[in-house]
Motif scaffolding. Structure first.
Motif, short mmCIF file in Angstrom:
data_model
loop_
_atom_site.label_atom_id
_atom_site.label_comp_id
_atom_site.label_asym_id
_atom_site.label_seq_id
_atom_site.Cartn_x
_atom_site.Cartn_y
_atom_site.Cartn_z
N LEU A 69 -54.46 -28.15 -33.23
CA LEU A 69 -56.40 -28.17 -33.65
C LEU A 69 -56.56 -27.00 -32.32
CD1 LEU A 69 -57.69 -31.87 -33.53
CD2 LEU A 69 -57.64 -30.35 -35.23
N ALA A 70 -56.26 -27.03 -31.08
CA ALA A 70 -56.76 -26.06 -29.97
C ALA A 70 -56.32 -24.50 -30.50
CB ALA A 70 -56.20 -26.40 -28.49
N GLY A 85 -69.96 -9.35 -32.39
CA GLY A 85 -70.13 -8.68 -32.18
C GLY A 85 -69.19 -7.26 -30.70
N ALA A 86 -67.78 -9.08 -30.30
CA ALA A 86 -67.40 -8.37 -29.52
C ALA A 86 -65.90 -8.37 -29.34
CB ALA A 86 -66.98 -10.55 -28.31
N THR A 87 -65.35 -7.83 -28.89
CA THR A 87 -64.04 -6.38 -29.09
C THR A 87 -63.57 -7.46 -28.29
OG1 THR A 87 -64.74 -5.26 -27.27
CG2 THR A 87 -65.42 -4.78 -30.08
N ARG A 88 -62.92 -8.07 -27.08
CA ARG A 88 -62.36 -8.33 -26.36
C ARG A 88 -63.03 -10.36 -25.93
NH1 ARG A 88 -62.09 -4.53 -20.99
NH2 ARG A 88 -64.03 -4.76 -20.50
N ALA A 89 -61.50 -10.65 -25.18
CA ALA A 89 -61.96 -11.84 -24.95
C ALA A 89 -61.37 -11.85 -22.83
CB ALA A 89 -61.57 -13.14 -25.97
N PHE A 90 -61.76 -13.12 -23.04
CA PHE A 90 -61.50 -13.26 -21.30
C PHE A 90 -61.16 -15.08 -21.41
CE2 PHE A 90 -63.66 -8.98 -21.11
CZ PHE A 90 -63.26 -8.88 -19.95
N LEU A 91 -60.66 -15.69 -20.58
CA LEU A 91 -60.38 -16.80 -20.53
C LEU A 91 -60.57 -16.88 -18.43
CD1 LEU A 91 -57.68 -17.84 -20.04
CD2 LEU A 91 -58.64 -17.89 -22.74
N ASP A 92 -60.65 -18.49 -17.86
CA ASP A 92 -59.94 -18.61 -16.30
C ASP A 92 -58.80 -19.22 -17.29
OD1 ASP A 92 -61.63 -20.48 -15.54
OD2 ASP A 92 -62.91 -18.72 -15.05
N VAL A 93 -57.63 -19.95 -16.67
CA VAL A 93 -56.99 -21.01 -17.04
C VAL A 93 -55.72 -21.63 -15.71
CG1 VAL A 93 -54.64 -19.69 -17.87
CG2 VAL A 93 -55.39 -22.62 -17.92
N ALA A 94 -56.09 -23.05 -15.11
CA ALA A 94 -55.27 -23.10 -13.78
C ALA A 94 -53.82 -22.64 -14.14
CB ALA A 94 -56.04 -24.49 -13.56
N ALA A 95 -53.56 -22.21 -13.10
CA ALA A 95 -52.43 -21.69 -12.68
C ALA A 95 -50.69 -23.18 -13.12
CB ALA A 95 -51.84 -21.01 -11.51
N ASP A 96 -51.53 -23.98 -13.56
CA ASP A 96 -50.57 -25.27 -13.19
C ASP A 96 -50.23 -25.90 -14.15
OD1 ASP A 96 -53.07 -26.56 -12.68
OD2 ASP A 96 -52.04 -27.73 -11.72
N ALA A 102 -49.12 -21.20 -22.20
CA ALA A 102 -48.63 -20.83 -23.47
C ALA A 102 -49.47 -21.06 -24.59
CB ALA A 102 -47.81 -22.32 -23.67
N LEU A 103 -50.36 -21.76 -24.79
CA LEU A 103 -51.19 -21.93 -25.63
C LEU A 103 -52.02 -20.30 -25.95
CD1 LEU A 103 -52.59 -22.99 -28.26
CD2 LEU A 103 -54.46 -23.43 -27.11
N TYR A 104 -52.40 -19.17 -24.77
CA TYR A 104 -53.46 -18.16 -24.73
C TYR A 104 -52.31 -17.37 -24.29
CZ TYR A 104 -56.71 -21.47 -22.51
OH TYR A 104 -57.90 -22.77 -22.87
N GLN A 105 -51.21 -17.06 -24.40
CA GLN A 105 -50.26 -16.30 -24.89
C GLN A 105 -49.89 -16.53 -26.04
OE1 GLN A 105 -46.98 -17.29 -21.90
NE2 GLN A 105 -48.21 -15.96 -20.09
N ARG A 106 -49.58 -17.33 -26.60
CA ARG A 106 -49.54 -17.57 -28.02
C ARG A 106 -50.53 -17.06 -28.66
NH1 ARG A 106 -48.66 -22.47 -31.57
NH2 ARG A 106 -47.58 -21.64 -33.90
N CYS A 107 -51.58 -16.79 -28.25
CA CYS A 107 -53.26 -16.37 -29.11
C CYS A 107 -53.06 -15.04 -28.70
CB CYS A 107 -54.06 -17.29 -28.36
SG CYS A 107 -54.67 -18.53 -29.58
N GLY A 108 -52.10 -14.22 -27.93
CA GLY A 108 -51.82 -13.06 -27.30
C GLY A 108 -52.53 -12.65 -26.18
N VAL A 130 -55.75 -18.27 -13.16
CA VAL A 130 -54.94 -16.82 -14.21
C VAL A 130 -56.73 -16.59 -14.90
CG1 VAL A 130 -52.87 -16.18 -15.23
CG2 VAL A 130 -53.00 -17.90 -13.96
N VAL A 131 -56.23 -15.19 -14.74
CA VAL A 131 -57.26 -14.63 -15.43
C VAL A 131 -56.78 -13.94 -16.33
CG1 VAL A 131 -60.01 -13.12 -15.47
CG2 VAL A 131 -59.39 -14.37 -13.50
N MET A 132 -57.57 -13.83 -17.71
CA MET A 132 -56.94 -13.83 -19.49
C MET A 132 -57.37 -12.81 -19.65
SD MET A 132 -53.70 -16.77 -19.70
CE MET A 132 -52.73 -16.32 -20.58
N ILE A 133 -56.68 -11.52 -20.92
CA ILE A 133 -57.66 -11.13 -21.38
C ILE A 133 -56.74 -11.08 -23.04
CG2 ILE A 133 -56.60 -8.89 -20.45
CD1 ILE A 133 -59.57 -7.73 -20.96
#
Length: 137
Positions: A69-70, A85-96, A102-108, A130-133
């Motif tokens: 689902l996620a 209209g977004a061309t990039r996305a950000f998020l932050d996730v707890a390092a632990d 792994a889900l976010y990496q799978r999504c690029g 961890v801040v991800m883009i």
């Protein structure tokens, strides 16, 4: 989804950190840049402004985890953010939070920063964020 439904799912999903309250969700949903997609099993709350999207939170009820689902929801919120209209996305996730990373990496997503001691756990333990883009193509 109602703020009450969002808070219920968030409380069930977020057992290591403080879940968001019904009032917090209600306040966020009054912002015209805030969007929510999903249902009581799995939802994503995000904002889109000035060509950028930020995932504020994503939650899957424990009874519905490990069903893909996620991953589908990540694809759906990316599509909606692009349509807005977004061309990039950000998020932050707890390092632990290794499953989420792994889900976010799978999504690029790739790591672009670190917020030291950002998340507060039980007994005042602080966890880095961890801040991800990700480019929305």
């Amino acid at each position: 989804m109602t703020p009450q439904e969002l808070a219920h799912t968030h409380t069930a999903a977020f057992t290591q950190s403080r879940p968001w309250t019904e009032s917090e969700f209600a306040d966020l949903l009054t912002n015209r840049f805030t969007h929510v997609i999903g249902n009581a099993d799995c939802f994503a709350l995000f904002q889109v402004t000035a060509g950028e999207a930020e995932l504020l939170t994503i939650a899957t009820h424990p009874n519905s985890q490990r069903q893909g689902l996620a991953l589908r929801l990540m694809q759906d919120w990316h599509a909606k953010a692009k349509a807005l209209g977004a061309t990039r996305a950000f998020l932050d996730v707890a390092a632990d939070n290794h499953p989420a990373i792994a889900l976010y990496q799978r999504c690029g997503y790739t790591t672009c920063g670190l917020r030291k001691g950002y998340y507060l756990r039980e007994k005042a333990e602080k966890i880095d964020a961890v801040v991800m883009i990700c480019a929305l193509t």
